[in-house]
Design a protein around this motif. Structure first.
Motif, PDB file in Angstrom:
ATOM      1  N   GLY A  22       8.285   7.492  -5.652  1.00  0.00           N
ATOM      2  CA  GLY A  22       7.470   8.663  -6.254  1.00  0.00           C
ATOM      3  C   GLY A  22       6.590   8.358  -7.368  1.00  0.00           C
ATOM      4  O   GLY A  22       5.684   9.083  -7.749  1.00  0.00           O
ATOM      5  N   ALA A  23       6.266   7.012  -7.655  1.00  0.00           N
ATOM      6  CA  ALA A  23       5.090   6.657  -8.787  1.00  0.00           C
ATOM      7  C   ALA A  23       4.368   5.646  -8.141  1.00  0.00           C
ATOM      8  O   ALA A  23       4.559   4.812  -7.163  1.00  0.00           O
ATOM      9  CB  ALA A  23       6.066   6.012  -9.841  1.00  0.00           C
ATOM     10  N   ASN A  24       3.002   6.032  -8.250  1.00  0.00           N
ATOM     11  CA  ASN A  24       1.838   5.051  -7.694  1.00  0.00           C
ATOM     12  C   ASN A  24       1.875   3.905  -8.606  1.00  0.00           C
ATOM     13  O   ASN A  24       1.314   4.367 -10.030  1.00  0.00           O
ATOM     14  CB  ASN A  24       0.651   5.891  -7.793  1.00  0.00           C
ATOM     15  N   VAL A  25       2.075   2.596  -8.284  1.00  0.00           N
ATOM     16  CA  VAL A  25       1.938   1.594  -9.247  1.00  0.00           C
ATOM     17  C   VAL A  25       0.631   1.016  -9.235  1.00  0.00           C
ATOM     18  O   VAL A  25       0.267  -0.141  -9.811  1.00  0.00           O
ATOM     19  CB  VAL A  25       3.085   0.632  -8.896  1.00  0.00           C
ATOM     20  N   SER A  26      -0.379   1.721  -8.629  1.00  0.00           N
ATOM     21  CA  SER A  26      -1.734   0.852  -8.775  1.00  0.00           C
ATOM     22  C   SER A  26      -2.164   0.745  -9.912  1.00  0.00           C
ATOM     23  O   SER A  26      -2.104   1.746 -10.843  1.00  0.00           O
ATOM     24  CB  SER A  26      -2.718   2.018  -7.678  1.00  0.00           C
ATOM     25  N   GLY A  27      -2.630  -0.487 -10.427  1.00  0.00           N
ATOM     26  CA  GLY A  27      -3.289  -0.630 -11.502  1.00  0.00           C
ATOM     27  C   GLY A  27      -2.105  -1.301 -12.616  1.00  0.00           C
ATOM     28  O   GLY A  27      -2.408  -1.558 -13.791  1.00  0.00           O
ATOM     29  N   MET A  28      -0.759  -1.214 -12.047  1.00  0.00           N
ATOM     30  CA  MET A  28       0.231  -1.713 -13.064  1.00  0.00           C
ATOM     31  C   MET A  28       0.526  -3.011 -13.199  1.00  0.00           C
ATOM     32  O   MET A  28       0.084  -3.715 -11.844  1.00  0.00           O
ATOM     33  CB  MET A  28       1.529  -1.062 -12.619  1.00  0.00           C
ATOM     34  N   LEU A  55       8.136 -10.187  -3.586  1.00  0.00           N
ATOM     35  CA  LEU A  55       9.118  -9.269  -4.427  1.00  0.00           C
ATOM     36  C   LEU A  55       8.744  -9.506  -5.905  1.00  0.00           C
ATOM     37  O   LEU A  55       8.791 -10.520  -6.628  1.00  0.00           O
ATOM     38  CB  LEU A  55      10.546  -9.671  -4.217  1.00  0.00           C
ATOM     39  N   VAL A  56       8.455  -7.974  -6.410  1.00  0.00           N
ATOM     40  CA  VAL A  56       7.912  -8.215  -7.754  1.00  0.00           C
ATOM     41  C   VAL A  56       8.724  -6.746  -8.488  1.00  0.00           C
ATOM     42  O   VAL A  56       9.245  -6.280  -7.980  1.00  0.00           O
ATOM     43  CB  VAL A  56       6.250  -7.892  -7.869  1.00  0.00           C
ATOM     44  N   TYR A  57       8.756  -7.096  -9.752  1.00  0.00           N
ATOM     45  CA  TYR A  57       9.416  -6.379 -10.986  1.00  0.00           C
ATOM     46  C   TYR A  57       8.133  -5.451 -11.714  1.00  0.00           C
ATOM     47  O   TYR A  57       7.604  -6.099 -12.333  1.00  0.00           O
ATOM     48  CB  TYR A  57      10.255  -6.870 -11.782  1.00  0.00           C
ATOM     49  N   VAL A  58       8.221  -4.077 -11.609  1.00  0.00           N
ATOM     50  CA  VAL A  58       7.267  -3.395 -12.156  1.00  0.00           C
ATOM     51  C   VAL A  58       7.792  -2.717 -13.516  1.00  0.00           C
ATOM     52  O   VAL A  58       8.545  -1.764 -13.476  1.00  0.00           O
ATOM     53  CB  VAL A  58       6.501  -2.266 -11.343  1.00  0.00           C
ATOM     54  N   GLU A  59       7.678  -3.197 -14.722  1.00  0.00           N
ATOM     55  CA  GLU A  59       8.190  -2.809 -15.859  1.00  0.00           C
ATOM     56  C   GLU A  59       8.064  -1.185 -16.369  1.00  0.00           C
ATOM     57  O   GLU A  59       8.903  -0.565 -16.523  1.00  0.00           O
ATOM     58  CB  GLU A  59       8.147  -3.661 -16.930  1.00  0.00           C
ATOM     59  N   ASP A  60       6.769  -0.811 -15.901  1.00  0.00           N
ATOM     60  CA  ASP A  60       6.548   0.534 -16.343  1.00  0.00           C
ATOM     61  C   ASP A  60       7.234   1.502 -15.404  1.00  0.00           C
ATOM     62  O   ASP A  60       7.559   2.720 -16.134  1.00  0.00           O
ATOM     63  CB  ASP A  60       4.910   0.808 -15.977  1.00  0.00           C
ATOM     64  N   VAL A  61       7.870   1.340 -14.538  1.00  0.00           N
ATOM     65  CA  VAL A  61       8.500   2.334 -13.648  1.00  0.00           C
ATOM     66  C   VAL A  61      10.082   1.820 -13.415  1.00  0.00           C
ATOM     67  O   VAL A  61      10.767   2.246 -12.758  1.00  0.00           O
ATOM     68  CB  VAL A  61       8.070   2.626 -12.368  1.00  0.00           C
ATOM     69  N   ASP A  62      10.389   0.438 -13.929  1.00  0.00           N
ATOM     70  CA  ASP A  62      11.531  -0.275 -14.100  1.00  0.00           C
ATOM     71  C   ASP A  62      12.183  -0.192 -12.590  1.00  0.00           C
ATOM     72  O   ASP A  62      13.198   0.150 -12.079  1.00  0.00           O
ATOM     73  CB  ASP A  62      12.648   0.748 -14.806  1.00  0.00           C
ATOM     74  N   GLU A  63      11.276  -0.683 -11.626  1.00  0.00           N
ATOM     75  CA  GLU A  63      11.538  -0.971 -10.304  1.00  0.00           C
ATOM     76  C   GLU A  63      11.095  -1.990  -9.812  1.00  0.00           C
ATOM     77  O   GLU A  63      10.354  -2.832 -10.237  1.00  0.00           O
ATOM     78  CB  GLU A  63      11.159   0.369  -9.390  1.00  0.00           C
ATOM     79  N   TYR A  64      11.857  -2.570  -8.699  1.00  0.00           N
ATOM     80  CA  TYR A  64      11.443  -3.759  -7.722  1.00  0.00           C
ATOM     81  C   TYR A  64      10.838  -3.263  -6.622  1.00  0.00           C
ATOM     82  O   TYR A  64      11.133  -2.162  -6.048  1.00  0.00           O
ATOM     83  CB  TYR A  64      12.536  -4.739  -7.478  1.00  0.00           C
TER      84      TYR A  64
END
Length: 78
Positions: A22-28, A55-64
């Motif tokens: 549900g979160a767009n991670v573009s630009g993160m 496989l990456v971890y996006v801290e802004d949304v706390d998801e892999y």
């Protein structure tokens, strides 16, 4: 960006619209956890193309997540 450029621990930016729960991670920014977690051929017979994901971890949304290789831009190597 060459495929051999991606290594574990490097920081990348996702440059494509990509929905992660549900979160767009573009630009993160994200940290590479496992390079080449997906490396296979996809598509209809005789028109297959190679798909590479990391496989990456996006801290802004706390998801892999596993964005495609061509959606990433290297920010720094840790």
């Amino acid at each position: 960006m060459d495929e051999s450029d991606i290594i574990k621990g490097m920081v990348v930016v996702i440059e494509h619209d990509y929905d992660v729960f549900g979160a767009n991670v573009s630009g993160m920014t994200a940290v590479v956890i496992r390079p080449y977690s997906v490396d296979r051929m996809e598509g209809p017979y005789k028109r297959e193309k190679r798909v590479v994901k990391h496989l990456v971890y996006v801290e802004d949304v706390d998801e892999y997540c596993e964005p495609r290789h061509e959606w990433l831009r290297i920010v720094s190597q840790e």
